[in-house]
Every structure is written in C-alpha cells, then in structure tokens.
Motif scaffolding. Sequence first.
Motif, PDB file in Angstrom:
ATOM      1  N   VAL A 124      44.745  27.796  47.169  1.00 16.29           N
ATOM      2  CA  VAL A 124      45.317  27.513  45.847  1.00 16.29           C
ATOM      3  C   VAL A 124      44.316  27.716  44.704  1.00 16.29           C
ATOM      4  CG1 VAL A 124      46.331  25.715  44.386  1.00 16.29           C
ATOM      5  CG2 VAL A 124      47.129  26.014  46.733  1.00 16.29           C
ATOM      6  N   PRO A 125      43.040  27.255  44.810  1.00 21.67           N
ATOM      7  CA  PRO A 125      42.101  27.510  43.703  1.00 21.67           C
ATOM      8  C   PRO A 125      41.946  28.998  43.389  1.00 21.67           C
ATOM      9  CG  PRO A 125      41.225  25.815  45.145  1.00 21.67           C
ATOM     10  CD  PRO A 125      42.442  26.361  45.832  1.00 21.67           C
ATOM     11  N   LEU A 126      41.946  29.848  44.432  1.00 19.14           N
ATOM     12  CA  LEU A 126      41.857  31.288  44.204  1.00 19.14           C
ATOM     13  C   LEU A 126      43.117  31.796  43.510  1.00 19.14           C
ATOM     14  CD1 LEU A 126      40.346  33.948  44.602  1.00 19.14           C
ATOM     15  CD2 LEU A 126      41.427  34.141  46.861  1.00 19.14           C
ATOM     16  N   ALA A 127      44.273  31.277  43.915  1.00 18.61           N
ATOM     17  CA  ALA A 127      45.528  31.678  43.277  1.00 18.61           C
ATOM     18  C   ALA A 127      45.554  31.245  41.805  1.00 18.61           C
ATOM     19  CB  ALA A 127      46.712  31.076  44.030  1.00 18.61           C
ATOM     20  N   LEU A 128      45.063  30.037  41.520  1.00 18.29           N
ATOM     21  CA  LEU A 128      45.014  29.552  40.135  1.00 18.29           C
ATOM     22  C   LEU A 128      44.106  30.427  39.276  1.00 18.29           C
ATOM     23  CD1 LEU A 128      44.811  25.691  40.758  1.00 18.29           C
ATOM     24  CD2 LEU A 128      46.766  26.970  39.871  1.00 18.29           C
ATOM     25  N   ASP A 129      42.966  30.810  39.847  1.00 22.27           N
ATOM     26  CA  ASP A 129      42.054  31.699  39.134  1.00 22.27           C
ATOM     27  C   ASP A 129      42.720  33.044  38.879  1.00 22.27           C
ATOM     28  OD1 ASP A 129      39.810  32.647  37.908  1.00 22.27           O
ATOM     29  OD2 ASP A 129      38.672  32.976  39.751  1.00 22.27           O
ATOM     30  N   VAL A 133      43.515  38.864  34.708  1.00 22.72           N
ATOM     31  CA  VAL A 133      44.430  40.006  34.811  1.00 22.72           C
ATOM     32  C   VAL A 133      44.314  40.662  36.179  1.00 22.72           C
ATOM     33  CG1 VAL A 133      45.046  42.251  33.856  1.00 22.72           C
ATOM     34  CG2 VAL A 133      44.353  40.391  32.327  1.00 22.72           C
ATOM     35  N   ARG A 134      43.121  40.985  36.610  1.00 27.63           N
ATOM     36  CA  ARG A 134      42.895  41.583  37.925  1.00 27.63           C
ATOM     37  C   ARG A 134      41.697  40.857  38.561  1.00 27.63           C
ATOM     38  NH1 ARG A 134      45.331  46.655  38.696  1.00 27.63           N
ATOM     39  NH2 ARG A 134      43.678  47.425  40.043  1.00 27.63           N
ATOM     40  N   LYS A 135      41.986  39.910  39.401  1.00 21.12           N
ATOM     41  CA  LYS A 135      40.950  39.084  40.018  1.00 21.12           C
ATOM     42  C   LYS A 135      40.213  39.870  41.096  1.00 21.12           C
ATOM     43  CE  LYS A 135      38.589  35.518  41.408  1.00 21.12           C
ATOM     44  NZ  LYS A 135      37.470  35.020  40.595  1.00 21.12           N
ATOM     45  N   ARG A 136      38.889  39.962  40.961  1.00 18.78           N
ATOM     46  CA  ARG A 136      38.075  40.654  41.957  1.00 18.78           C
ATOM     47  C   ARG A 136      37.448  39.632  42.905  1.00 18.78           C
ATOM     48  NH1 ARG A 136      37.245  45.975  40.767  1.00 18.78           N
ATOM     49  NH2 ARG A 136      37.923  46.616  38.671  1.00 18.78           N
ATOM     50  N   VAL A 137      37.570  39.896  44.192  1.00 22.62           N
ATOM     51  CA  VAL A 137      37.031  39.016  45.233  1.00 22.62           C
ATOM     52  C   VAL A 137      36.186  39.861  46.166  1.00 22.62           C
ATOM     53  CG1 VAL A 137      37.567  37.353  47.036  1.00 22.62           C
ATOM     54  CG2 VAL A 137      39.120  37.604  45.107  1.00 22.62           C
ATOM     55  N   SER A 138      34.992  39.386  46.492  1.00 23.62           N
ATOM     56  CA  SER A 138      34.124  40.134  47.401  1.00 23.62           C
ATOM     57  C   SER A 138      34.767  40.249  48.780  1.00 23.62           C
ATOM     58  CB  SER A 138      32.758  39.449  47.520  1.00 23.62           C
ATOM     59  OG  SER A 138      32.889  38.195  48.174  1.00 23.62           O
TER      60      SER A 138
END
Length: 318
Positions: free
Chosen positions: A78-83, A88-93
């Motif tokens: 959920v914290p990742l979804a909230l971020d 606009v385009r969430k980048r995750v390693s």
Amino acid sequence: MERTNDSMLTEFVLVGFSSHPKLRTVFFVLILWMYLMILFGNGVLISVIIYDSRLHTPMYFFLCNLSFLDICYTSSSVPLALDNFLTVRKRVSFSGCMAQMFLSFATGVTECVLLGMMALDRYVAICYPLRYPVIMSKGAYVSMAAVSWLTGLVDSIIQTSLALQLPFCANNVINHFVCEILAILKLACADISINVISMTGSNLVVLVIPLLVISISYMFIVATILKIPSTEGKRKAFSTCSAHLTVVIIFYGTTFFMYAKPKSKNSVGTDNQDIIDALISLFYGVMTPLLNPLIYSLRNKDVKTAVKNLLDRKFFFS
C-alpha cells in the motif's frame, strides 16, 4: 526480443493512473484512509489479545497472527501504491520491486495456509471439546502457525527466484500500482511456461488444499452442531465459527479473483483494462484486512469485552 547488455533493466516504471490526475487524488485519500484503519483495527486487536489473559487460547493466537499478517501484507504494497498515486510515473529499482513482490506474495500465501489451520482448530474445538486442550496444546498450535509462515516464505522464494531468472528487455512499464507478480511476468521477453506451471502448482497447494481442509472441517462442524439438542447450544457453537467462516469467504473470494488464473504474457489486454484490473485487485487486497478486525470484534463477545476493558483502563489511567 532478446536481452542485451545495453538493455538490461535496472528499474521498473509503475504507470497507475498517470493519465487520470484527478482520480489519483481521490484514490490516494481513499486508500490512505483504508490503510490507516487497517493499522488501527488490527493493531487494537493484537493489543487486546496480548493484554487480556482470557484470550490466550489457540483461537486467539491464530487471530493475532492473522492480524499481524494483514498489517504486513498491506504495508508491503500500500505505501508504494500511495506513492504511485502522487507520482505521474513512479520509478522502482529492480531489486526493490522484487523485494516488494516477495513480501506481498509471502504474506498472502501465509494467510491462505493460516486460515486452513484456524479451521482445523475450530473443528477440534467443536467436534472434540473434551480433548481440545490436549490436542491443541501450545506446542501444537505454535507449530501450526510456524508451518503457515514457513510455507509462505518457501513458496515466495520459489516464485521470486523463477521471476528473477527471466530476461527483461526494453519494456519496463508495469500497468499496475505495485510490483505484482502477474504484471511483472507479462514484461518478460522469454517463455514463461515454467512460471505459469509453478504458479498453478502454487495455487493448488496454498489455495485449493487449504480450502478443501476448510470445507471438510466445516462439514464435520455443521454435522456436529446439528446433533446438539438445544437451540441455545447450537447458536453458541456456531457463533465460535461464524467470524472465521465470514473471513474465509471474503478472503478466498478475493484471492481467487486475483491469482487463481495466471495468464501468460501473450494474453495481455488493453492498457486501460490492465489498470482497471489493477485497481480492483488493489481494493480487494485492502478490503479483507480492513474487515477482519471488524468481523471478529462484532461477532465475538470475548473480544468486545476485552476491547471495552482495555479502553476503560486507558481512560482510567489518563
């Protein structure tokens, strides 16, 4: 498409509602409220069970594990979804995405198995009440919980390891709000048949088998309850199982919706449909942890009494 050294992925991009800025704010507030209620409700339930010695029984030990699992499961995604709702385009390693996927899958699988263990506990309590303290000793119910956690960890290690071995090429856009395993498998530029077979086997072990255990347990439970001569006795016996049965129906209904039919990468729908499916799965993922403490508190007189005593004590000392 083959992977070259120049095209190896180092990150994923979560698109979410990037094309719908107004909806991002609405869903951010809604999901944030649900997440805070999950933390509060399950946190209170855990505190009550630990605080009240009358709740130090196998049933409430499993319930404490269930509430802790719900907190872990939602906190892993959920914290990742909230971020994502705020970006606009969430980048995750790549490593971060795999870690989040591992934690979400592990806690989800653990909860499936744990619900089966809770059904066995209710079966023994209703069908063998005199032998219940002997059969469900501390060593027995702690071992049952440990097996649930171990199954979740092992299954998640297997699925995550298989996903890590896949080659990912230039396409790194995930049409989801989190690093969900099925959404990631769609991005692989290689045959994912082994992953699909492994996921199908995983579904059989951690979904179907516990569900069979639950179904058979409740068949014996219902048969035993029907033999009780008094109406009050039947009502009291069923009340000890109704909360668990309600949670099972909600949890397995939502889980089968999300994971029971793994898709290959060739069965990708439109982007809009992927986002709609992702949003539905996100709501389903938070709905069960949100309802669990409410169900157990409303349907359980012992929990309601313990909550009242805890609140009264805190009010007294304040």
